[in-house]
Design an enzyme around this catalytic site. Structure first.
Site, mmCIF file in Angstrom:
data_model
loop_
_atom_site.group_PDB
_atom_site.id
_atom_site.type_symbol
_atom_site.label_atom_id
_atom_site.label_comp_id
_atom_site.label_asym_id
_atom_site.label_seq_id
_atom_site.Cartn_x
_atom_site.Cartn_y
_atom_site.Cartn_z
ATOM 1 N N ARG A 1 0.951 -1.229 0.097
ATOM 2 C CA ARG A 1 0.069 0.043 -0.082
ATOM 3 C C ARG A 1 1.045 1.159 0.063
ATOM 4 O O ARG A 1 1.648 1.446 1.048
ATOM 5 C CB ARG A 1 -0.967 -0.034 1.130
ATOM 6 N N CYS B 1 -16.387 1.239 -0.132
ATOM 7 C CA CYS B 1 -15.116 0.596 0.028
ATOM 8 C C CYS B 1 -14.718 0.429 1.731
ATOM 9 O O CYS B 1 -14.069 -0.304 2.101
ATOM 10 C CB CYS B 1 -14.107 1.015 -0.551
HETATM 11 N N1 CP Z 1 -11.022 -0.509 1.865
HETATM 12 C C1 CP Z 1 -10.004 -0.399 2.224
HETATM 13 O O1 CP Z 1 -8.762 -0.905 1.418
HETATM 14 O O2 CP Z 1 -10.024 -0.315 3.858
HETATM 15 P P1 CP Z 1 -8.554 -0.257 4.472
HETATM 16 O O3 CP Z 1 -7.941 1.239 4.006
HETATM 17 O O4 CP Z 1 -8.976 -0.311 5.735
HETATM 18 O O5 CP Z 1 -7.638 -1.287 4.078
HETATM 19 N N1 NVA Z 2 -10.088 6.591 -1.720
HETATM 20 C C1 NVA Z 2 -9.593 6.010 -0.490
HETATM 21 C C2 NVA Z 2 -9.963 4.735 -0.355
HETATM 22 C C3 NVA Z 2 -9.378 4.198 0.953
HETATM 23 C C4 NVA Z 2 -9.761 2.750 1.023
HETATM 24 C C5 NVA Z 2 -7.994 6.355 -0.264
HETATM 25 O O1 NVA Z 2 -7.436 6.210 -1.039
HETATM 26 O O2 NVA Z 2 -8.059 7.052 1.011
#
Ligand code: CP
Ligand code: NVA
Length: 303
Positions: free
Chosen positions: A101, A260
């Site tokens: 991430r 999400c």
């Molecule tokens: N939807 C999602 O990716 O959640 P988190 O940011 O909690 O991982």
């Molecule tokens: N669009 C959001 C999604 C989080 C799961 C972000 O990037 O923060």
């Protein structure tokens, strides 16, 4: 060897393989079977941003498959302490696959370039493929066949919206997008979407009611994504007319509501909709784990 960086890189058949494997594993999980398909396998999980769902779903998923996951947070200094080429090659000596991430999508692309093991994008500023896989997985559970179904996106044309556009395009799901003019996808991104699946057309509007009319799913996400905090005040003003509330959902009483998560109740969606009959947010979040188990198995089979 394959990576999962964006759904644009996968064929419809490959996406179907991932979803089918996830479905099969979920069915077995429900019956209490957690078959150790990959005993002793280890996933490295690099996080430059916060997470609940992504971290837990991958770690639990790896454990079900007989393996384990290592949480690599701030202290590993991803992109800061040493060049990505060294980071990627060293990690590849010790673990079997990596989930990242990251703040910058290009960092994940560079990592994958050097990585001797499969890399999964667990969200970047550009896209969130694992989320979109879980979302279609959920739509299939709720609706059966998704061919010709309609997903309405209301809010920001962000990373989650882009992954949904890629997967909807590949799988023949209609998608309409209600986004304020200044927050629409760039021309370059619209071009990418058009190339993704020739003949498929993303419907773009600034009118939430137009977008949700006839929809099977209404989907929204935060107006301020991680990394955009400085734009908070400006964004909250621009997106205010795009809130998903009971009045908007009344235009599509047959539709499910998806998000999400995490959600900002009172901003992009009301508490009433989150808790309401149309909401499937908890099932959707749970499916992150099942769809991703499908992706893990698929990637490990491709090596
Ligand atoms: N939807 C999602 O990716 O959640 P988190 O940011 O909690 O991982
Ligand atoms: N669009 C959001 C999604 C989080 C799961 C972000 O990037 O923060």
């Amino acid at each position: 060897m394959r990576h999962l960086l964006t759904l644009k890189d996968l064929s419809p058949l490959e996406i179907e393989e991932i979803l089918a494997t996830g479905r099969e594993l979920k069915e077995r999980y429900r019956r209490g079977i957690r078959e150790p398909l990959y005993p002793g396998y280890v996933m490295g999980m690099i996080f430059e941003k916060q997470s609940l769902r992504t971290r837990v779903s991958f770690e639990a998923g790896m454990t079900h498959l007989g393996g384990s996951a290592i949480f690599l947070a701030e202290e590993v200094g991803f992109g800061k302490r040493e060049p990505i080429c060294d980071f990627a090659r060293v990690l590849g000596e010790m673990v079997d696959l990596v989930m990242i991430r990251a703040k910058h999508h290009e960092d994940v692309v560079e990592f994958a370039h050097w990585s001797p093991i499969p890399v999964i994008n667990g969200l970047t500023d550009f896209c969130h493929p694992c989320q979109a896989l879980a979302d279609i997985f959920t739509m299939r559970e709720l609706l059966g066949d998704t061919q010709g179904r309609k997903l309405a996106w209301v809010g920001d044309a962000n990373n989650v919206a882009l992954s949904l556009a890629f997967i909807c395009g590949k799988l023949g799901i209609e998608m309409s997008l209600a986004v304020p003019k200044e927050y629409q996808f760039s021309d370059e991104t619209l071009q990418l979407i058009a190339e993704n699946q020739p003949g498929w057309k993303l419907r773009v509007t600034q009118d939430p009611v137009e977008a949700v009319t006839g929809a099977d799913v209404v989907y929204t996400d935060v107006w301020v994504s991680m990394g955009q905090e400085e734009e908070k005040a400006k964004r909250e003003k621009a997106f205010a007319p795009y809130q998903v509330n009971a009045a908007l959902m009344a235009h599509c009483p047959q539709a499910y509501f998806m998000h999400c998560l995490p959600a900002r109740r009172g901003l992009e969606v009301t508490d009433e909709v989150m808790q309401g009959k149309q909401s499937v947010i908890v099932q959707e979040a749970g499916n992150r784990m099942h769809a991703q188990k499908g992706a893990i198995v698929w990637l490990l089979r491709q090596r």
